[in-house]
Motif scaffolding. Structure first.
Motif: not given
Length: 451
Positions: A76-80, A366-367, A372-375
């Motif tokens: 995913h681009a958010d983790f790129g 946002e992802l 991070l919030i869920e963790t």
């Protein structure tokens, strides 16, 4: 013993994790009845639930007289933010494509990065035993994708294997005998070149390594992972960290040196150029820093860390129901947890907010912030979060600038006008329009993040 470094790329649910599990078993890295090998690359609970790769990981397998280092890549681009640096550690990529679905969006993101770096791909058409498999069409779609991504003629002349990862076999032709993954292992050894530092015989040069990954260990502190570009390293050696500007960031001794053996990160007494290793002992060095012998003064070339584009405010939970779900509720423990996250995740930045008992957390999307919030929630933290907001900057001329995103949309030709109209309402500008295969048109837009 020879060495190969590869990255493995696949879209969600295309069978990457299952295939790697079979590679572990058939190479002897784990026993057939060793349950730890199941979904070994998805070691994080959220990765297993969401079916996406969040954390990049290194593993290795032995095949005959060759050790193959495998780097898993986030799709995913958010983790790129680390994809380019992760791919800089390898010399080839294995692209896994579902025989029924063909190339998908997360396939394209990392593949584009790999092709731009000049890496030669090996294509594996997976799940060819499914009733709806269309192996030949998927192969043609991969070729069309490479052409759209401006692959070179050498990259377009890629080898292809047909596989069923669940059953643990891969073949060159669909009518070949289907028994094991030896065809895949042999192709990696034959097609992927040796690491560049080994080919160029840089073993006698002073030690230098580019830090590509960073994680925090509660016993060892910072652990930096990367490929040794030149020289030899041993525990106890004194090294220094040089940042992108050529300035000294830190000098210290290597306390632990690790190499990857199957699922384990094992301590070793020596590592040579071309190998992917993890180093502990430095306190301030980070991703993109050059770890080098004290005689070296110039950093290795590297890409800077992608800046954040979105920010959220994390604060204590001040609702009437505070304290019912978690036991970590004070601003001090929340702040300490966020600082630990920033130490291991260089794509996230933490700063104190103007609000009382609050912190500003900036990231790539946002992802990423949602993970991070869920963790933190699962770790027992209670907190309040604000809505995401775009980060603006001021350039040298005093003009306010905002982050722009490249948006690629594959759409049927009949609907391209509607898509252009809807994107224009969000202040996006059409940059390119070209065929995408299968009767579709690929529209490339430049759009503000707030769109």
């Amino acid at each position: 013993m020879t060495l190969r470094n590869i990255a493995i790329i696949a879209h969600v649910d295309h069978g990457k994790t299952t295939l790697v599990d079979q590679m572990f078993r058939q190479s002897g890295a784990v026993r057939d009845n060793q349950r730890v090998a199941e979904r070994a690359m998805d070691s994080n609970a959220l990765e297993r639930e969401r079916g996406i790769t969040i954390l990049a990981k290194c593993t290795s397998v032995m095949w005959k007289n060759t050790r193959i280092n495998i780097v898993d890549t986030p799709g995913h681009a958010d983790f790129g933010g680390e994809v380019e640096r992760i791919l800089s550690m390898v010399d080839g990529v294995v692209l896994l494509v579902d025989a029924a679905e063909g190339p998908m969006p997360q396939t394209k993101f990392v593949t584009q990065k790999a092709l731009a770096l000049g890496l030669r791909p090996i294509v594996v058409i997976n799940k060819v035993d499914k009733p709806d498999a269309r192996s030949d069409e998927a192969h043609e779609e991969v070729f069309d994708l490479f052409a759209i991504l401006d692959a070179t003629e050498e990259q377009l002349d890629f080898p292809t294997l047909y596989a069923a990862g669940r059953d643990g076999w891969a073949v060159t032709h669909l009518d070949d005998e289907r028994k094991d993954l030896s065809a895949l292992f042999d192709l990696i050894v034959q097609y992927v070149p040796e690491p560049a530092p080994m080919r160029d015989k840089r073993e006698d040069m002073p030690f230098a390594m580019l830090a590509s990954m960073l994680e925090r260990d509660q016993f060892l502190g910072r652990v930096l992972t990367g490929r040794i570009e030149q020289g030899i390293i041993r525990p106890g050696m004194t090294v220094k960290a040089i940042n992108l500007d050529g300035k000294l960031a830190e000098q210290g001794r290597i306390s632990k040196l690790f190499s990857f053996r199957g699922l384990e990160r094992v301590p070793v007494e020596e590592a040579r150029c071309g190998d992917i290793v993890a180093i502990a002992g430095l306190q301030n060095a980070t991703v993109s820093d050059t770890l080098a012998d004290i005689s070296l003064t110039q950093p290795l070339p590297s890409l800077p860390i992608d800046p954040p584009t979105l920010a959220m405010t994390f604060s204590v939970n001040d609702s009437p129901l505070a304290g019912r779900e978690g036991d970590k509720v004070t601003s001090r423990v929340i702040g300490d947890r966020l600082l630990r996250e920033a130490e291991g995740n260089v794509a996230i930045r933490i700063s104190e907010s103007d609000e009382r008992d609050a912190f500003e957390v900036a990231g790539r999307g946002e992802l990423q912030l949602g993970v991070l919030i869920e963790t933190m929630r699962r770790e027992g933290f209670e907190l309040s979060v604000s809505r995401p907001r775009v980060l603006f900057k001021t350039d040298e001329n005093g003009n306010r600038t905002e982050p722009m995103e490249t948006v690629m949309v594959d759409v049927d030709e009949a609907w391209q006008g509607i898509v252009v109209e809807k994107m224009s309402l969000r202040k996006a500008e059409l940059q390119d329009m070209r065929p995408s295969g299968g009767g579709k048109i690929r529209l490339t837009f430049s759009a503000p993040s707030r769109g």
